[in-house]
Scaffold this motif. Structure first.
Motif, PDB file in Angstrom:
ATOM      1  N   GLN A 111       0.437   4.363  -0.425  1.00 18.97           N
ATOM      2  CA  GLN A 111      -0.003   5.575   0.266  1.00 18.97           C
ATOM      3  C   GLN A 111       0.455   5.596   1.730  1.00 18.97           C
ATOM      4  O   GLN A 111       0.578   6.664   2.321  1.00 18.97           O
ATOM      5  CB  GLN A 111      -1.534   5.712   0.209  1.00 18.97           C
ATOM      6  N   TYR A 170       0.858  -1.190   0.000  1.00 19.07           N
ATOM      7  CA  TYR A 170       0.000   0.000   0.000  1.00 19.07           C
ATOM      8  C   TYR A 170       0.893   1.239   0.000  1.00 19.07           C
ATOM      9  O   TYR A 170       1.356   1.696   1.037  1.00 19.07           O
ATOM     10  CB  TYR A 170      -0.939  -0.010   1.202  1.00 19.07           C
ATOM     11  N   ASN A 190      -0.655  -1.237  -4.471  1.00 20.48           N
ATOM     12  CA  ASN A 190      -2.001  -0.675  -4.368  1.00 20.48           C
ATOM     13  C   ASN A 190      -1.807   0.757  -3.904  1.00 20.48           C
ATOM     14  O   ASN A 190      -1.312   1.001  -2.810  1.00 20.48           O
ATOM     15  CB  ASN A 190      -2.851  -1.452  -3.379  1.00 20.48           C
ATOM     16  N   ASP A 191      -2.176   1.707  -4.747  1.00 16.51           N
ATOM     17  CA  ASP A 191      -1.976   3.117  -4.399  1.00 16.51           C
ATOM     18  C   ASP A 191      -3.225   3.777  -3.839  1.00 16.51           C
ATOM     19  O   ASP A 191      -3.296   4.992  -3.731  1.00 16.51           O
ATOM     20  CB  ASP A 191      -1.426   3.908  -5.584  1.00 16.51           C
ATOM     21  N   GLN A 192      -4.191   2.964  -3.447  1.00 16.07           N
ATOM     22  CA  GLN A 192      -5.418   3.483  -2.856  1.00 16.07           C
ATOM     23  C   GLN A 192      -5.211   3.688  -1.358  1.00 16.07           C
ATOM     24  O   GLN A 192      -4.521   2.913  -0.711  1.00 16.07           O
ATOM     25  CB  GLN A 192      -6.578   2.501  -3.071  1.00 16.07           C
ATOM     26  N   ALA A 193      -5.808   4.720  -0.824  1.00 18.85           N
ATOM     27  CA  ALA A 193      -5.708   4.989   0.606  1.00 18.85           C
ATOM     28  C   ALA A 193      -6.383   3.853   1.387  1.00 18.85           C
ATOM     29  O   ALA A 193      -7.394   3.323   0.971  1.00 18.85           O
ATOM     30  CB  ALA A 193      -6.380   6.307   0.945  1.00 18.85           C
ATOM     31  N   VAL A 194      -5.776   3.500   2.482  1.00 25.00           N
ATOM     32  CA  VAL A 194      -6.290   2.413   3.320  1.00 25.00           C
ATOM     33  C   VAL A 194      -6.988   2.982   4.526  1.00 25.00           C
ATOM     34  O   VAL A 194      -6.577   3.891   5.139  1.00 25.00           O
ATOM     35  CB  VAL A 194      -5.150   1.467   3.765  1.00 25.00           C
TER      36      VAL A 194
END
Length: 80
Positions: free
Chosen positions: A8, A6, A76-80
Motif C-alpha cells: 500500500q 507493504y 502485506n497489503d494492509q495500510a500502515v
C-alpha cells in the motif's frame, strides 16, 4: 531475516526490481511491488538488503535482522 513489503505504501519506483529481480517484480496493473520468491537463497541476502535500502517509498520493514540463517520475504497489503 524476514522482510515485509507493504504494498500500500509502494510508489512504483522499481528500485527493488533493479536491485533484486530474482525476488521482486512490479505488478502490471499498477506497478507496485510484488514478491516473486518468499524464500530466496541466502546468496540473495545482499541484493535484498540493497532493495530495502534503495526503496524511495520505504515500503520495506526488516525483522530479525541478526538472523542470517534464513531469508523470508513476504507481502502485506494492509495500510500502515
Amino acid at each position: 531475516m524476514r522482510v515485509i513489503a507493504y504494498t500500500q505504501k509502494c510508489i512504483a519506483g522499481g528500485n527493488c526490481v533493479l536491485a533484486c529481480s530474482d525476488v521482486f517484480e512490479q505488478r502490471d496493473s499498477d506497478g507496485t511491488v510484488h514478491v516473486l520468491n518468499e524464500r530466496p537463497s541466502l546468496a540473495l541476502l545482499k541484493n535484498v538488503r540493497q532493495a530495502v535500502d534503495l526503496c524511495p517509498g520505504q515500503v520495506f520493514s526488516v525483522e530479525d535482522e541478526a538472523n542470517d540463517s534464513e531469508l523470508i520475504v513476504v507481502e502485506n497489503d494492509q495500510a500502515v
